[in-house]
Motif scaffolding. Sequence first.
Motif, PDB file in Angstrom:
ATOM      1  N   GLU A  32      43.809  35.834  38.205  1.00 47.59           N
ATOM      2  CA  GLU A  32      43.748  35.222  36.880  1.00 47.59           C
ATOM      3  C   GLU A  32      42.706  35.926  36.011  1.00 47.59           C
ATOM      4  O   GLU A  32      42.892  36.093  34.805  1.00 47.59           O
ATOM      5  N   ALA A  36      43.380  37.730  32.433  1.00 45.21           N
ATOM      6  CA  ALA A  36      42.599  37.381  31.243  1.00 45.21           C
ATOM      7  C   ALA A  36      41.906  38.617  30.670  1.00 45.21           C
ATOM      8  O   ALA A  36      41.881  38.816  29.453  1.00 45.21           O
ATOM      9  N   TYR A  37      41.379  39.462  31.524  1.00 41.36           N
ATOM     10  CA  TYR A  37      40.700  40.681  31.074  1.00 41.36           C
ATOM     11  C   TYR A  37      41.679  41.580  30.320  1.00 41.36           C
ATOM     12  O   TYR A  37      41.353  42.121  29.266  1.00 41.36           O
ATOM     13  N   ARG A  39      44.212  40.718  28.666  1.00 40.05           N
ATOM     14  CA  ARG A  39      44.535  40.110  27.376  1.00 40.05           C
ATOM     15  C   ARG A  39      43.344  40.108  26.422  1.00 40.05           C
ATOM     16  O   ARG A  39      43.449  39.624  25.300  1.00 40.05           O
ATOM     17  N   GLY A  40      42.196  40.629  26.891  1.00 41.68           N
ATOM     18  CA  GLY A  40      41.009  40.645  26.052  1.00 41.68           C
ATOM     19  C   GLY A  40      40.236  39.348  26.053  1.00 41.68           C
ATOM     20  O   GLY A  40      39.341  39.161  25.235  1.00 41.68           O
ATOM     21  N   ARG A  41      40.562  38.435  26.942  1.00 36.77           N
ATOM     22  CA  ARG A  41      39.870  37.146  27.057  1.00 36.77           C
ATOM     23  C   ARG A  41      38.715  37.281  28.043  1.00 36.77           C
ATOM     24  O   ARG A  41      38.764  36.814  29.169  1.00 36.77           O
ATOM     25  N   HIS A  42      37.658  37.954  27.598  1.00 36.91           N
ATOM     26  CA  HIS A  42      36.544  38.230  28.489  1.00 36.91           C
ATOM     27  C   HIS A  42      35.825  36.976  28.959  1.00 36.91           C
ATOM     28  O   HIS A  42      35.310  36.944  30.075  1.00 36.91           O
ATOM     29  N   ASP A  43      35.810  35.940  28.134  1.00 38.77           N
ATOM     30  CA  ASP A  43      35.168  34.696  28.541  1.00 38.77           C
ATOM     31  C   ASP A  43      35.884  34.070  29.739  1.00 38.77           C
ATOM     32  O   ASP A  43      35.250  33.625  30.699  1.00 38.77           O
ATOM     33  N   VAL A  44      37.204  34.077  29.701  1.00 42.58           N
ATOM     34  CA  VAL A  44      37.994  33.525  30.814  1.00 42.58           C
ATOM     35  C   VAL A  44      37.870  34.429  32.037  1.00 42.58           C
ATOM     36  O   VAL A  44      37.720  33.948  33.163  1.00 42.58           O
ATOM     37  N   ALA A  45      37.903  35.740  31.803  1.00 41.57           N
ATOM     38  CA  ALA A  45      37.783  36.686  32.913  1.00 41.57           C
ATOM     39  C   ALA A  45      36.449  36.498  33.634  1.00 41.57           C
ATOM     40  O   ALA A  45      36.398  36.503  34.868  1.00 41.57           O
ATOM     41  N   GLU A  72      30.976  43.719  28.229  1.00 50.22           N
ATOM     42  CA  GLU A  72      32.213  43.036  27.828  1.00 50.22           C
ATOM     43  C   GLU A  72      32.103  41.548  28.139  1.00 50.22           C
ATOM     44  O   GLU A  72      32.160  41.132  29.288  1.00 50.22           O
ATOM     45  N   GLY A  73      31.904  40.765  27.093  1.00 53.13           N
ATOM     46  CA  GLY A  73      31.771  39.322  27.250  1.00 53.13           C
ATOM     47  C   GLY A  73      30.364  38.876  27.588  1.00 53.13           C
ATOM     48  O   GLY A  73      30.074  37.688  27.619  1.00 53.13           O
TER      49      GLY A  73
END
Length: 122
Positions: A32, A36-37, A39-45, A72-73
Amino acid sequence: MRTLYTPSLRRSLSVLVLAGIPLTSAWAGYDEGVSAYQRGRHDVALKEFGDAAARGDARAQRSLGLMHERGEGVPRDPAVAADWYRKAIAQGLTSAQYNLAFVTQAPPAGASATTQLATSRP
């Protein structure tokens, strides 16, 4: 006629199936996190990698190292990245040695552009 699925066989199969559940869920956080990474969703990653790393997933530990190395994030922090790489190496992920070599071989402050280029990651 004798049945192949005796109660003891069913019970044994159930135990085997249930024993495999923690193994699949241990990898779920890492997968997961990768998704997320990408998709650019660093917070979720970061959250997913953090959860997987806490469970001992060396791939997640290396991924956290990369995110800290690149900023990143999270704020860019080579020292924290090196710590994550060392944890991954301790778990047996030898590819993290490559990452550790680059993050610990940073050029000194004020180094020439040539030195910075020579010590940068390809």
